[in-house]
Design an enzyme around this catalytic site. Structure first.
Site, short mmCIF file in Angstrom:
data_model
loop_
_atom_site.label_atom_id
_atom_site.label_comp_id
_atom_site.label_asym_id
_atom_site.label_seq_id
_atom_site.Cartn_x
_atom_site.Cartn_y
_atom_site.Cartn_z
N THR A 183 61.29 -22.09 -28.77
CA THR A 183 60.51 -23.32 -28.60
C THR A 183 59.38 -23.44 -29.63
OG1 THR A 183 59.06 -22.19 -27.07
CG2 THR A 183 60.92 -23.36 -26.13
N GLU A 295 60.92 -7.74 19.58
CA GLU A 295 62.16 -8.35 20.06
C GLU A 295 62.00 -9.01 21.43
OE1 GLU A 295 61.68 -5.11 19.89
OE2 GLU A 295 61.72 -4.65 22.02
N ARG A 304 54.21 -12.52 23.53
CA ARG A 304 54.23 -11.10 23.16
C ARG A 304 53.80 -10.25 24.34
NH1 ARG A 304 57.44 -10.76 18.91
NH2 ARG A 304 56.62 -11.68 17.01
N GLY A 388 84.07 -8.36 52.28
CA GLY A 388 85.26 -9.13 51.93
C GLY A 388 86.49 -8.27 52.06
N GLY A 391 93.27 -8.23 48.37
CA GLY A 391 94.67 -7.88 48.46
C GLY A 391 94.90 -6.39 48.70
N GLY A 393 92.36 -3.93 49.71
CA GLY A 393 91.46 -3.13 50.55
C GLY A 393 90.28 -3.97 50.95
N VAL A 395 85.82 -4.51 50.99
CA VAL A 395 84.56 -4.21 50.31
C VAL A 395 83.49 -4.14 51.39
CG1 VAL A 395 82.89 -5.00 48.61
CG2 VAL A 395 85.32 -5.40 48.23
N LYS A 506 88.44 -17.85 39.11
CA LYS A 506 88.54 -18.78 40.25
C LYS A 506 87.26 -18.59 41.05
CE LYS A 506 91.29 -15.30 42.64
NZ LYS A 506 92.46 -14.95 43.39
N ASN A 509 86.32 -15.34 42.80
CA ASN A 509 85.91 -14.14 42.05
C ASN A 509 84.53 -14.31 41.41
OD1 ASN A 509 88.06 -12.63 42.72
ND2 ASN A 509 89.28 -13.14 40.90
N THR A 541 96.11 -16.52 39.20
CA THR A 541 96.30 -17.30 40.42
C THR A 541 96.98 -18.60 40.03
OG1 THR A 541 94.26 -16.30 41.19
CG2 THR A 541 94.98 -18.27 42.36
N1 ATP Z 1 79.84 -6.72 44.31
C1 ATP Z 1 80.08 -7.38 45.46
N2 ATP Z 1 79.06 -7.77 46.24
C2 ATP Z 1 79.32 -8.46 47.38
N3 ATP Z 1 80.56 -8.77 47.80
C3 ATP Z 1 81.60 -8.40 47.05
C4 ATP Z 1 81.42 -7.68 45.84
N4 ATP Z 1 82.62 -7.45 45.31
C5 ATP Z 1 83.52 -8.01 46.13
N5 ATP Z 1 82.91 -8.57 47.19
C6 ATP Z 1 83.55 -9.29 48.30
O1 ATP Z 1 84.79 -8.69 48.58
C7 ATP Z 1 85.87 -9.59 48.34
C8 ATP Z 1 87.07 -8.85 47.79
O2 ATP Z 1 86.71 -8.26 46.55
P1 ATP Z 1 87.69 -8.19 45.32
O3 ATP Z 1 88.13 -9.59 44.99
O4 ATP Z 1 87.06 -7.41 44.25
O5 ATP Z 1 88.86 -7.36 46.01
P2 ATP Z 1 90.40 -7.32 45.68
O6 ATP Z 1 91.01 -6.43 46.67
O7 ATP Z 1 90.60 -6.95 44.25
O8 ATP Z 1 90.77 -8.82 45.91
P3 ATP Z 1 91.92 -9.71 45.34
O9 ATP Z 1 92.93 -9.79 46.40
O10 ATP Z 1 91.22 -11.05 45.11
O11 ATP Z 1 92.38 -9.10 44.08
C9 ATP Z 1 85.29 -10.62 47.40
O12 ATP Z 1 85.97 -11.82 47.47
C10 ATP Z 1 83.85 -10.70 47.90
O13 ATP Z 1 83.75 -11.51 49.04
N1 PCG Z 2 56.40 -23.41 -26.59
C1 PCG Z 2 55.31 -22.63 -26.76
N2 PCG Z 2 55.51 -21.32 -27.05
C2 PCG Z 2 54.41 -20.54 -27.18
C3 PCG Z 2 53.10 -21.06 -27.02
N3 PCG Z 2 52.22 -20.02 -27.20
C4 PCG Z 2 52.96 -18.91 -27.45
N4 PCG Z 2 54.28 -19.22 -27.45
C5 PCG Z 2 55.38 -18.26 -27.66
O1 PCG Z 2 56.18 -18.66 -28.77
C6 PCG Z 2 57.51 -18.30 -28.46
C7 PCG Z 2 58.62 -18.91 -29.24
O2 PCG Z 2 59.84 -18.44 -28.75
P1 PCG Z 2 60.16 -18.68 -27.20
O3 PCG Z 2 60.38 -20.12 -27.02
O4 PCG Z 2 61.18 -17.72 -26.80
O5 PCG Z 2 58.81 -18.24 -26.49
C8 PCG Z 2 57.63 -18.76 -27.03
C9 PCG Z 2 56.32 -18.27 -26.47
O6 PCG Z 2 56.44 -16.93 -26.07
C10 PCG Z 2 52.94 -22.43 -26.73
O7 PCG Z 2 51.83 -22.97 -26.58
N5 PCG Z 2 54.08 -23.18 -26.60
N1 PCG Z 3 56.35 -4.53 26.54
C1 PCG Z 3 56.54 -3.44 25.79
N2 PCG Z 3 56.69 -3.62 24.46
C2 PCG Z 3 56.87 -2.52 23.70
C3 PCG Z 3 56.88 -1.22 24.24
N3 PCG Z 3 57.07 -0.35 23.22
C4 PCG Z 3 57.20 -1.09 22.10
N4 PCG Z 3 57.07 -2.40 22.39
C5 PCG Z 3 57.15 -3.50 21.43
O1 PCG Z 3 55.94 -4.23 21.40
C6 PCG Z 3 56.30 -5.59 21.15
C7 PCG Z 3 55.27 -6.64 21.40
O2 PCG Z 3 55.85 -7.89 21.12
P1 PCG Z 3 57.16 -8.32 21.92
O3 PCG Z 3 56.81 -8.52 23.33
O4 PCG Z 3 57.83 -9.41 21.19
O5 PCG Z 3 58.11 -7.00 21.81
C8 PCG Z 3 57.48 -5.78 22.11
C9 PCG Z 3 58.25 -4.52 21.84
O6 PCG Z 3 59.08 -4.70 20.71
C10 PCG Z 3 56.72 -1.07 25.66
O7 PCG Z 3 56.73 0.03 26.21
N5 PCG Z 3 56.56 -2.21 26.37
#
Ligand code: ATP
Ligand code: PCG
Ligand code: PCG
Length: 688
Positions: A183, A295, A304, A388, A391, A393, A395, A506, A509, A541
């Protein structure tokens, strides 16, 4: 006359069916068009990005002169390593001093960091020019940058004198930065000594540095616990968008109870974490290199929860909320067990954050530690509570003597399993449930067996079955259906990411926990599946089966999305779209695929259901390019804040459905078990 009417009716019916079919085709075509548009946009975006990258790699500060110079981007291929480009020349202390000073004083070069400056010093070559010689001629090509070591030079442009250069001045940088013609003209007024460097070497210094730095950061990020499961592409995305930030000793990086939008990983130095407890700052821990902080405010969408202060100079990588949410899967975030010990107060921030830390549950180590909870009133007073009967057993509600934690004990007859040849399914159910840890899926804490039964010790969901609530309400208001379906979307997102298909969605479940959140239970049909592979077992189902399952075409994750569509329909209307007392009729309706919507069903729901229940699995929402994101973004879910849902911070609209009272008030009453199952010793359960 009657025959005519019948014939007309028949024609009308046919026409209606045809119309529906056409509607369907339109939808499918619209969908394909959208897909095509997206693909085009995607390609454009990709090529755009490539261009931009190329531009950026050419110069760090082109924006400063872009207006006055055409964007002539350095075209020559870059050598990988500047070691091959320039010999290193030892410099004396005073020479180094002079060069470094010159670099610091120069607007362009003073952006180099220490490492780059050192390399530059080493790569500079000495050159001498006699008085009157032209070092640079305006309008010519030029590849060299100079630093004046001794003597004086004159700069002219179009014959007009611009300035005089002397020791420590830098010149010729413009053409090497922007690959344009010189330049100005630079002529030696006296004999001069110059340091010079070629463009290739200069650019290699710049690029090598950033490449190495990228590799370094990549290596470092891979060691950070929170990022360990991310792919190189995801890490690269983080690197592209992160900032490196430095903090001085005692500087507060994150302040408790303020809003937080940034997540940090410590590159260098130490950070003290403190919390206000009873009006006093209490030190919780010291974090060091590779540790992360900040986080909580992001994943729980709260203020925070602690203060983080630099204990000396600290360098961190900072990632802002959006990138964090996009790149770091929540399940990768393992909070240390002792977060909660210090954080009783955390609950105050997360008033409606309903998920508790499961690590506080005292898991029984023997079956004998569990005692049945007994009915307190009514017909079965004094008998063990059955939650529950499925099929295979029943729960039961059980508790631990020591700390009164409640569990659902699923007890399955081994003999029954063998007679129905369900051994594989049961083993798989246990294995899969043990693997999953998701707030929308019932937790399996442990499992036992004896000669008659196998037992799964599950998290107790006191809100009861969603199915019961649906029967009570007949059909749900939209806000409840949206919330329940959103919880299922979260469960599916988790399972599918772990390559597990569920296959038995369903309302029966889906259980409600005490906060009204939905949890998936019964993993009897769940299966691990490699992406791109189909599975052929006929299970599920009838009303919820996807057409490809019925037709044995092989199915995959898309079958779950179909069933989600059926669920949404059933929650909103009280019965599934394809139903009949005869399963064969159900199947033919599913294969016809014609869904008639009740008049009260809103357009948004209709659209979601139609998109989820597309006949072709490849076109189903959730199973196209953007995956499950497309479901989350569907307008029917527009009121769901997914982040808050994931953090358990949405007040569940299902709460009014849950009855208050005894622990088992939300469950039907079941008569006690009269006979024990027969013993079974074939040994299929040796690994259970
Ligand atoms: N974690 C849970 N907490 C509370 N109730 C539950 C839980 N898990 C299952 N149940 C109850 O038990 C019922 C039967 O459970 P699950 O569907 O797991 O059994 P299953 O024998 O595999 O049944 P399926 O014939 O549908 O395959 C559920 O529909 C629900 O009412
Ligand atoms: N264009 C321009 N180049 C300058 C000026 N002062 C110093 N120079 C140097 O002159 C150089 C010429 O070659 P370059 O264009 O590569 O880079 C330029 C700058 O490094 C200025 O005022 N204008
Ligand atoms: N609440 C909590 N935050 C922690 C702990 N140790 C490290 N931290 C960090 O401190 C941060 C403060 O800002 P955030 O709540 O976003 O996220 C939190 C965690 O990443 C802990 O024991 N409790």
């Amino acid at each position: 006359m009657e025959v005519e009417i019948q014939e007309l009716r028949l024609q009308l019916k046919r026409q209606c069916l045809r119309n529906k079919e056409l509607e369907f085709q339109i939808q499918e075509l619209e969908h394909l068009l959208k897909e095509k548009d997206n693909l085009v946009k995607d390609l454009q975006a990709r090529f755009g990005v490539l261009d931009i990258h190329d531009e950026h790699s050419s110069t760090e500060c082109d924006h400063e002169v872009r207006n006055s110079r055409t964007a002539a981007i350095a075209p020559e291929p870059l050598q990988e390593d500047c070691d091959h480009l320039a010999q290193r020349i030892q410099k004396s202390f005073s020479e180094t001093n002079l060069i470094v000073k010159a670099i610091y004083q120069n607007d362009f070069l003073n952006r180099l960091d220490d490492e780059q400056i050192n390399m530059m010093v080493e790569c500079l070559c000495a050159a001498e020019w006699s008085q009157g010689e032209t070092v640079i001629r305006e309008g010519t090509e030029g590849n060299t940058l100079y630093i004046v070591a001794a003597g004086e030079l004159r700069v002219t442009q179009g014959g007009r004198v611009l300035r005089t250069l002397s020791q420590g001045d830098v010149f010729g940088e413009l053409a090497i930065l922007y690959n344009c013609k010189r330049t100005a003209t630079v002529t030696a007024i006296t004999n001069v000594q110059l340091w010079s460097i070629e463009r290739q070497t200069y650019r290699a210094i710049m690029t090598n540095k950033s490449k190495r730095k990228r590799q370094q950061i990549m290596g470092f990020l891979k060691t950070a616990r929170i990022l360990k499961r991310l792919s190189d592409a995801q890490l690269s995305k983080i690197i592209d968008s992160m900032d490196e930030c430095k903090f001085q000793s005692k500087e507060v990086i994150v302040r408790e109870a303020t809003e937080g939008k940034t997540f940090f990983i410590i590159l260098k130095g130490e950070v003290r974490v403190t919390k206000q407890l009873n009006g006093q700052d209490r030190e919780i821990r010291i974090l060091g290199e590779g540790d992360h902080f900040g986080e909580l405010a992001l994943i729980r969408a709260i203020c925070r929860t602690a203060t983080c202060t630099a204990m000396g100079p600290v360098t961190c990588i900072s990632i802002d909320k959006e990138v964090f949410e996009e790149t770091i899967p929540f399940e990768n975030i393992e909070l240390p067990d002792d977060y909660d010990i210090f954080d009783k107060a955390l609950l105050a921030y997360t008033k409606s954050g309903v998920f508790t830390n499961n690590s506080r549950v005292c898991i029984p180590s023997r079956l004998e530690e569990l005692v049945p909870v007994l009915y307190q009133e009514g017909q079965y007073q004094g008998e063990p509570v059955t939650l529950g009967v499925g099929g295979f057993g029943r729960v039961k509600l059980v508790t631990t003597l020591q700390n009164k934690h409640y569990f659902a004990l699923k007890q399955i007859s081994k003999k029954h399993i063998v007679s129905k040849q369900q051994q594989e399914h049961v083993l798989l159910e246990r294995r899969i449930l043990q693997e999953v840890q998701c707030n929308f899926i019932v937790r399996l804490y442990t499992a036992f067996k004896d000669s008659r039964y196998i037992y799964m010790i599950l998290e107790f969901c006191p809100g009861g079955e969603l199915w019961t609530k649906l029967r009570e309400e007949r059909r749900f208001e939209e806000v409840i259906a949206v919330f329940c379906a959103a919880c299922v979307v979260e469960a599916f997102a988790y399972l599918h990411k772990k390559l597990i298909i569920y296959r038995d969605l369903k309302p029966e479940n889906l259980m409600l926990d005490q906060h009204g959140y939905i949890k998936l239970v019964d993993f009897g049909f769940a299966k691990e599946l490699t992406r791109g592979v189909k599975t052929y077992s006929f299970c599920g189902t009838p009303e919820y089966l996807a057409p490809e399952i019925i037709q044995n075409e092989g199915h995959d994750f898309a079958a779950d999305f179909w069933s989600l569509g059926i669920l949404v329909y059933e929650l909103l209307s009280g019965s599934p779209p394809f139903s009949s007392s005869d399963p064969q009729k159900v199947y033919s309706k599913i294969l016809d695929g014609i869904i008639t919507f009740p008049h009260y069903m809103e357009e948004g729901a209709r659209s979601l259901i139609s998109k989820l229940c597309r006949q072709r699995p490849g076109q189903r929402l959730g199973n196209t390019k953007n995956g499950i994101k497309d479901i989350r973004n569907h307008r029917w879910f527009s009121k769901i804040n997914w982040q808050k849902l994931q953090a358990g911070q949405i007040e569940a609209p299902t709460i009014p459905l849950i009855r208050m009272g005894s622990l088992y008030i939300n469950f039907d009453r079941f008569p006690p078990e009269i006979t024990k199952a027969e013993e079974e010793f074939s040994g299929w359960d040796k690994d259970f």
